[in-house]
Design a protein around this motif. Structure first.
Motif, PDB file in Angstrom:
ATOM      1  N   ARG A   1       3.338   8.700   8.300  1.00 43.47           N
ATOM      2  CA  ARG A   1       1.958   8.750   8.814  1.00 43.47           C
ATOM      3  C   ARG A   1       1.085   7.691   8.154  1.00 43.47           C
ATOM      4  N   MET A   2       1.312   7.460   6.872  1.00 41.05           N
ATOM      5  CA  MET A   2       0.528   6.416   6.200  1.00 41.05           C
ATOM      6  C   MET A   2       0.862   5.049   6.773  1.00 41.05           C
ATOM      7  N   MET A   3       2.144   4.795   7.032  1.00 46.53           N
ATOM      8  CA  MET A   3       2.514   3.509   7.623  1.00 46.53           C
ATOM      9  C   MET A   3       1.841   3.321   8.965  1.00 46.53           C
ATOM     10  N   SER A   4       1.786   4.373   9.777  1.00 46.55           N
ATOM     11  CA  SER A   4       1.128   4.285  11.080  1.00 46.55           C
ATOM     12  C   SER A   4      -0.357   3.971  10.916  1.00 46.55           C
ATOM     13  N   ARG A   5      -1.010   4.602   9.938  1.00 44.21           N
ATOM     14  CA  ARG A   5      -2.442   4.333   9.701  1.00 44.21           C
ATOM     15  C   ARG A   5      -2.661   2.890   9.250  1.00 44.21           C
ATOM     16  N   LEU A   6      -1.770   2.386   8.390  1.00 42.25           N
ATOM     17  CA  LEU A   6      -1.920   1.016   7.905  1.00 42.25           C
ATOM     18  C   LEU A   6      -1.712   0.005   9.033  1.00 42.25           C
ATOM     19  N   TYR A   7      -0.738   0.257   9.896  1.00 49.99           N
ATOM     20  CA  TYR A   7      -0.565  -0.598  11.072  1.00 49.99           C
ATOM     21  C   TYR A   7      -1.825  -0.568  11.931  1.00 49.99           C
ATOM     22  N   SER A   8      -2.443   0.610  12.050  1.00 53.17           N
ATOM     23  CA  SER A   8      -3.669   0.726  12.850  1.00 53.17           C
ATOM     24  C   SER A   8      -4.779  -0.124  12.266  1.00 53.17           C
ATOM     25  N   VAL A   9      -4.872  -0.148  10.938  1.00 51.47           N
ATOM     26  CA  VAL A   9      -5.899  -0.972  10.278  1.00 51.47           C
ATOM     27  C   VAL A   9      -5.687  -2.448  10.606  1.00 51.47           C
TER      28      VAL A   9
ATOM     29  N   GLU B   1       0.826  -1.204   0.000  1.00 55.17           N
ATOM     30  CA  GLU B   1       0.000   0.000   0.000  1.00 55.17           C
ATOM     31  C   GLU B   1       0.865   1.261   0.000  1.00 55.17           C
ATOM     32  N   ILE B   2       1.958   1.252   0.738  1.00 57.76           N
ATOM     33  CA  ILE B   2       2.854   2.413   0.755  1.00 57.76           C
ATOM     34  C   ILE B   2       3.491   2.601  -0.621  1.00 57.76           C
ATOM     35  N   ALA B   3       3.980   1.498  -1.199  1.00 54.93           N
ATOM     36  CA  ALA B   3       4.611   1.582  -2.521  1.00 54.93           C
ATOM     37  C   ALA B   3       3.621   2.052  -3.575  1.00 54.93           C
ATOM     38  N   ARG B   4       2.375   1.590  -3.479  1.00 53.18           N
ATOM     39  CA  ARG B   4       1.354   1.982  -4.460  1.00 53.18           C
ATOM     40  C   ARG B   4       0.981   3.455  -4.307  1.00 53.18           C
ATOM     41  N   GLN B   5       0.805   3.907  -3.070  1.00 53.74           N
ATOM     42  CA  GLN B   5       0.403   5.286  -2.827  1.00 53.74           C
ATOM     43  C   GLN B   5       1.483   6.279  -3.262  1.00 53.74           C
ATOM     44  N   PHE B   6       2.740   5.944  -2.985  1.00 52.17           N
ATOM     45  CA  PHE B   6       3.827   6.880  -3.289  1.00 52.17           C
ATOM     46  C   PHE B   6       4.571   6.516  -4.573  1.00 52.17           C
ATOM     47  N   GLN B   7       3.990   5.568  -5.335  1.00 47.61           N
ATOM     48  CA  GLN B   7       4.514   5.181  -6.643  1.00 47.61           C
ATOM     49  C   GLN B   7       6.010   4.825  -6.578  1.00 47.61           C
ATOM     50  N   VAL B   8       6.333   3.985  -5.610  1.00 47.94           N
ATOM     51  CA  VAL B   8       7.698   3.474  -5.497  1.00 47.94           C
ATOM     52  C   VAL B   8       7.771   2.258  -6.411  1.00 47.94           C
ATOM     53  N   GLN B   9       8.366   2.452  -7.600  1.00 43.55           N
ATOM     54  CA  GLN B   9       8.298   1.438  -8.643  1.00 43.55           C
ATOM     55  C   GLN B   9       9.654   1.230  -9.300  1.00 43.55           C
ATOM     56  N   VAL B  10       9.758   0.106  -9.997  1.00 48.72           N
ATOM     57  CA  VAL B  10      10.897  -0.167 -10.869  1.00 48.72           C
ATOM     58  C   VAL B  10      10.345  -0.619 -12.215  1.00 48.72           C
TER      59      VAL B  10
END
Length: 349
Positions: free
Chosen positions: A249-257, A206-215
């Motif tokens: 902050r997104m990582m913290s929210r995803l951990y919360s989920v 989800e983090i990679a998709r949201q911030f477009q961390v791609q190769v």
């Protein structure tokens, strides 16, 4: 010979007692992935020069396990997982063959008459045809090595490895790459257990998709760069309760989920009849295992979710198992040794 193997979606680990020094453990770990490199003379010579083992397969060079990390730079395609969504892929013959080779490599040769191997299986254990095939395939690999497989749940193994100070009674939570396994135990016996189809890989994706961390590969195909996210998590000092920056902050929210689902499941397990009848009094210890539970602030975030779900009054303490990454496989060895002791009694009876 008694040993244990933990087929994790990220790591495959084994452990056994040293045959010559019984109070010492020998442990092996291999990455559950493989790299595919174009079959060119230049690539082949590079692998030979760097003494990286490889196999030729369908016009490609395949590098498996820990060696895949050293060959990753030769290809723009990310390493392929040996377990797709926690399951042995039925349409990936190289992955199945590699699993066989790695299993043979990290399990010691059997010795003596009693050769048992405790096995933890990735993915959901929901009784579906897919789950049954998954378990049967991995158990077959263990049998081919000369051992009788004994299936043990990751959370049960973690309780055996780290629950001695609580009389092996309480709640164990193992957050893996693809799944999270939760169990409630009394004196080492499992009263209730559940597996959630969510783990750290979902957070990374989800983090990679949201911030477009791609190769991109040579043909222009796009892949999520999960390795980059994992390296960032390790190198960056992130506290889940004090995140700075959008990605943190997104990582913290995803951990919360994830922990909200975990807390909801714990509440249901505690309310089940077997647990209520066997553990009428509150005050249970919670043991955490798995690499994802080592994140700073994890325990505080889980405590907040327990409060929201009104089960905090049933919890006495929350703590990490010693060496959370290896707690499951070490507990598997304990499980195997306990089973070995009971076998002669069963034969006499």
């Amino acid at each position: 010979m008694i040993c244990a193997i933990d087929f994790g979606s990220c790591w495959i680990r084994s452990v056994f007692r040293n045959p010559t020094i019984s109070d010492r453990l020998t442990m092996y770990a291999e990455k559950a992935e493989y790299a595919v490199v174009a079959d060119t003379e230049q690539h082949k010579q590079t692998l030979l020069d760097q003494q990286i083992p490889f196999a030729e397969c369908e016009g490609s060079l395949v590098v498996a396990g820990n060696a895949a990390v050293n060959a990753r730079w030769l290809s723009r395609v990310p390493c392929a997982p040996l377990f797709a969504d926690g399951i042995v892929p039925s349409d990936d013959p190289p992955a199945r063959q590699i699993l066989g080779l790695l299993t043979e490599a990290i399990l010691p040769p059997p010795r003596g008459k009693q050769n048992l191997c405790a096995v933890t299986v990735p993915g959901l254990q929901d009784g579906s045809a897919r789950a049954i095939r998954n378990e049967e395939f991995l158990c077959r690999l263990v049998r081919m090595r000369g051992y009788k497989p004994l299936i043990v749940a990751p959370a049960e193994a973690a309780m055996l490895a780290a629950g001695n100070d609580a009389s092996f009674t309480g709640i164990s939570i193992v957050m893996g790459a693809e799944t999270t396994n939760i169990a409630v135990a009394r004196y080492g016996s499992i009263l209730a257990c559940e597996t959630l189809e969510i783990g750290s890989n979902w957070i990374d994706s989800e983090i990679a998709r949201q911030f477009q961390v791609q190769v991109w590969d040579e043909s222009g195909n796009t892949y999520l760069d999960l390795d980059s996210i994992r390296q960032w998590k390790v190198k960056t000092e992130i506290h889940l309760g004090a995140a700075i920056g959008d990605r943190e902050r997104m990582m913290s929210r995803l951990y919360s989920v994830v922990l909200d689902r975990v807390s909801r499941t714990v509440a249901l397990l505690l309310a089940s009849a077997p647990v209520r009848n066997a553990l009428p009094r509150p005050g249970l210890s919670v043991i955490l295992a798995g690499g994802a539970t080592q994140a700073d602030g994890f325990i505080n975030l889980l405590t907040d979710r327990f409060i929201e779900h009104e089960i905090a009054d049933k919890i006495l303490s929350i703590r990490l198992a010693q060496d959370p990454m290896t707690a499951v496989v070490r507990g598997g060895l304990i499980f195997g040794e306990l089973e070995a002791r009971s076998l002669p009694v069963e034969k006499v009876a």
